[in-house]
Enzyme design. Structure first.
Site, PDB file in Angstrom:
ATOM      1  N   HIS A  35     -29.937  44.427   1.560  1.00 10.24           N
ATOM      2  CA  HIS A  35     -30.270  45.505   0.623  1.00 10.24           C
ATOM      3  C   HIS A  35     -31.563  46.157   1.080  1.00 10.24           C
ATOM      4  O   HIS A  35     -32.069  45.864   2.188  1.00 10.24           O
ATOM      5  CB  HIS A  35     -30.371  44.965  -0.811  1.00 10.24           C
ATOM      6  N   HIS A  38     -34.374  43.977   2.464  1.00 13.44           N
ATOM      7  CA  HIS A  38     -34.242  43.585   3.866  1.00 13.44           C
ATOM      8  C   HIS A  38     -34.570  44.755   4.793  1.00 13.44           C
ATOM      9  O   HIS A  38     -35.218  44.573   5.827  1.00 13.44           O
ATOM     10  CB  HIS A  38     -32.818  43.111   4.149  1.00 13.44           C
TER      11      HIS A  38
END
Length: 293
Positions: A35, A38
């Site tokens: 997501h 990250h």
């Protein structure tokens, strides 16, 4: 375009030019289900290594899941993950199998986290951090990065990996990147997808409690904790595991730092863990105890 390595040999071949040329290598270890949180780590890694390769690993590590935890239902979304890596300009995606990371079965020699691995998350999840440190050490050995980036949301994990890198002389600069949040304050997490709409609303109580603690930290540790507890009491669906204030290295603070704007102020960390429905969530923020308003 991101190159994909599924084996140790493929990874070594892709990184060999950078190693021959002495180029910095950046690394972001993940378990996938990527997501924006990250993605932000990938951007930090890119900033740190410039034109050097950025490597992202995608590996759901069985060694860090205990009995009754969510290994089987942990989301595997490789195609979507590769799209995130491509968008962020990742050079190499390392997506190995369990057999490639643990040839011959789970390792006989593992990394022990010490006393810090037995408190907070470690107390609730025995053996978890031994599994985390062991796989990170193995990935460091395979990637041989100069810089590795981890999110501050998993703050205890970050502290332990920093300590491992220093204690074992691994030569990796372990960087902690700020927690990414939704507009309503909820910390981004792969586990948020397990929350129903009602549970997701309840989950925002965790960040509200931490922000409340920040606002009251000028008056001391107990004032900060009381403010956080008041927020948590308002939530009906939040089952609190722990709420603690520590120093930035997760060691205990001195007893009751003076509340009346001491000089110098005391830097601290507040950490919370709770279940919302069946989903366990964690969050943390920095505090400055005794800072002037």
């Amino acid at each position: 375009m991101s190159e994909i390595a599924s084996t140790r040999e493929e990874l070594a071949k892709l990184l060999d030019p950078a190693r021959r040329e002495g180029t910095l290598v950046g690394f972001v270890p993940t378990m996938g289900a990527l997501h924006e949180g990250h993605a932000s780590l990938m951007r930090v890694a890119r900033e740190r290594v410039g034109g050097g390769p950025v490597v992202v690993s995608i590996f759901v590590n069985p060694l860090q899941f205990g009995a009754g935890e969510d290994l089987d239902r942990y989301p595997r979304t490789l195609e979507a993950d590769l799209e995130v890596c491509e968008r962020e300009g990742v050079d190499v995606v390392f997506a190995p199998s369990v057999d490639d990371v643990y040839p011959g079965g789970l390792p006989q020699v593992t990394v022990a986290p010490g006393e810090l691995g037995d408190v907070l998350e470690g107390k609730t999840r025995p053996g978890h951090f031994g599994g985390v440190l062991t796989v990170v050490a193995k990935l460091f050995g395979l990637v041989k990065p100069d810089v590795a980036v981890f999110g501050q949301k998993d703050y205890q994990q970050l502290a332990l990996i920093r300590r491992m890198s220093a204690d074992l002389c691994l030569g990796v600069d372990v960087v902690g990147a700020p927690t990414q949040r939704e507009p309503d304050g909820l910390a981004l997490s792969s586990r948020n997808r397990y929350l129903s709409p009602e549970q997701r609303e309840e989950a925002t109580t965790l960040s509200r409690a931490l922000y409340a603690a920040q606002r009251e930290a000028a008056h001391g540790v107990e004032a900060a904790l009381q403010a956080a507890r008041a927020e948590l009491r308002r939530a009906k669906g939040v089952d609190l595991d722990y709420l603690v204030v520590t120093d930035p290295a997760l060691a205990p603070l001195p007893d009751n730092p003076a509340p009346a704007n001491p000089e110098p102020a005391t830097e601290a960390r507040i950490l919370v863990a709770a279940r919302v429905g069946t989903t366990r969530l964690i969050d943390n923020m920095s505090l400055t105890i005794g800072a002037s308003r």
